[in-house]
Design a protein around this motif. Sequence first.
Motif, PDB file in Angstrom:
ATOM      1  N   TRP A   1      50.712  63.606  17.148  1.00  0.00           N
ATOM      2  CA  TRP A   1      51.895  62.744  17.256  1.00  0.00           C
ATOM      3  C   TRP A   1      51.491  61.297  17.476  1.00  0.00           C
ATOM      4  O   TRP A   1      52.161  60.372  17.000  1.00  0.00           O
ATOM      5  N   GLU A   2      50.377  61.072  18.168  1.00  0.00           N
ATOM      6  CA  GLU A   2      49.879  59.714  18.325  1.00  0.00           C
ATOM      7  C   GLU A   2      49.378  59.144  17.006  1.00  0.00           C
ATOM      8  O   GLU A   2      49.460  57.941  16.766  1.00  0.00           O
ATOM      9  N   VAL A   3      48.859  60.014  16.141  1.00  0.00           N
ATOM     10  CA  VAL A   3      48.471  59.575  14.802  1.00  0.00           C
ATOM     11  C   VAL A   3      49.688  59.042  14.050  1.00  0.00           C
ATOM     12  O   VAL A   3      49.646  57.980  13.415  1.00  0.00           O
ATOM     13  N   LEU A   4      50.795  59.786  14.130  1.00  0.00           N
ATOM     14  CA  LEU A   4      52.022  59.345  13.455  1.00  0.00           C
ATOM     15  C   LEU A   4      52.585  58.075  14.078  1.00  0.00           C
ATOM     16  O   LEU A   4      53.125  57.215  13.373  1.00  0.00           O
ATOM     17  N   ARG A   5      52.456  57.955  15.388  1.00  0.00           N
ATOM     18  CA  ARG A   5      52.926  56.729  16.048  1.00  0.00           C
ATOM     19  C   ARG A   5      52.045  55.538  15.657  1.00  0.00           C
ATOM     20  O   ARG A   5      52.549  54.418  15.485  1.00  0.00           O
ATOM     21  N   GLY A   6      50.756  55.791  15.516  1.00  0.00           N
ATOM     22  CA  GLY A   6      49.865  54.725  15.080  1.00  0.00           C
ATOM     23  C   GLY A   6      50.218  54.225  13.691  1.00  0.00           C
ATOM     24  O   GLY A   6      50.175  53.015  13.417  1.00  0.00           O
ATOM     25  N   PHE A   7      50.566  55.155  12.795  1.00  0.00           N
ATOM     26  CA  PHE A   7      51.027  54.766  11.461  1.00  0.00           C
ATOM     27  C   PHE A   7      52.258  53.874  11.558  1.00  0.00           C
ATOM     28  O   PHE A   7      52.338  52.823  10.905  1.00  0.00           O
ATOM     29  N   ALA A   8      53.233  54.293  12.365  1.00  0.00           N
ATOM     30  CA  ALA A   8      54.472  53.525  12.482  1.00  0.00           C
ATOM     31  C   ALA A   8      54.194  52.109  12.982  1.00  0.00           C
ATOM     32  O   ALA A   8      54.750  51.130  12.451  1.00  0.00           O
ATOM     33  N   ARG A   9      53.342  51.987  13.969  1.00  0.00           N
ATOM     34  CA  ARG A   9      53.017  50.651  14.483  1.00  0.00           C
ATOM     35  C   ARG A   9      52.350  49.798  13.413  1.00  0.00           C
ATOM     36  O   ARG A   9      52.664  48.609  13.266  1.00  0.00           O
ATOM     37  N   SER A  10      51.445  50.408  12.650  1.00  0.00           N
ATOM     38  CA  SER A  10      50.727  49.642  11.625  1.00  0.00           C
ATOM     39  C   SER A  10      51.645  49.203  10.492  1.00  0.00           C
ATOM     40  O   SER A  10      51.351  48.217   9.814  1.00  0.00           O
ATOM     41  N   GLU A  11      52.751  49.930  10.302  1.00  0.00           N
ATOM     42  CA  GLU A  11      53.703  49.585   9.238  1.00  0.00           C
ATOM     43  C   GLU A  11      54.817  48.660   9.729  1.00  0.00           C
ATOM     44  O   GLU A  11      55.731  48.325   8.970  1.00  0.00           O
ATOM     45  N   GLY A  12      54.747  48.284  11.009  1.00  0.00           N
ATOM     46  CA  GLY A  12      55.779  47.409  11.557  1.00  0.00           C
ATOM     47  C   GLY A  12      57.078  48.121  11.881  1.00  0.00           C
ATOM     48  O   GLY A  12      58.128  47.478  11.980  1.00  0.00           O
ATOM     49  N   LEU A  13      57.001  49.448  12.064  1.00  0.00           N
ATOM     50  CA  LEU A  13      58.181  50.238  12.390  1.00  0.00           C
ATOM     51  C   LEU A  13      58.241  50.484  13.895  1.00  0.00           C
ATOM     52  O   LEU A  13      57.272  50.263  14.616  1.00  0.00           O
ATOM     53  N   SER A  14      59.372  50.965  14.363  1.00  0.00           N
ATOM     54  CA  SER A  14      59.442  51.391  15.751  1.00  0.00           C
ATOM     55  C   SER A  14      58.473  52.550  15.950  1.00  0.00           C
ATOM     56  O   SER A  14      58.234  53.343  15.031  1.00  0.00           O
TER      57      SER A  14
END
Length: 204
Positions: free
Chosen positions: A17-30
Amino acid sequence: MKALVLDFGGVLTNDFWEVLRGFARSEGLSENALVDLVTKDPEGAELLRSLERGGIGQAEFEREMSARLGVPADGLLARMAADLRPDDVMLSAVAEIRSAGVKVGILSNSWGSDHFDPYAPWNLAERADVVVISDQVRLRKPDPEIFDLVLDRLGVPAADCLFIDDIAAYLAPAKAKGMAVWHHTDSAATVAELRRVFLSTYPG
């Protein structure tokens, strides 16, 4: 216990789940944009389930998810997996247990394998006796049949097998089959359980 079956993402790797959160941060998403899309949004969750079962291909998944997230489709799955890292503590423990004579299976819900193979860098076939990837068998956890399949390929009865997953909902069908189960939340705790279950029987 004669066999060990483990999930891949989140058990042999860092927190999924942290992997998915890291993706979101890198894409400028919440931070929870992708996590919420695949767990709380019915259409997003169904897209992921369809990908895992091989019902849709990676390109279709990337198009549909990119539209929902508002990010580019090209290379979406690779970007989603960019923060995936090996859990060396777990990998070393599994290798030790396997070298002691325990059969090892890896049972993973897949992100497909059309143009992006998230498993390619991991040499799973060298780390385990059996590798079952969901899209290749058109089943996914928690389908009961996928547990029958991995047990059959390992050639062991359910009662002789421990199953480990970081998603608690996937433990119930394994337990119903007669497998022992362990909810992975911490590598140190899981390694201690592995040593208790296996290395007391197979001292090496």
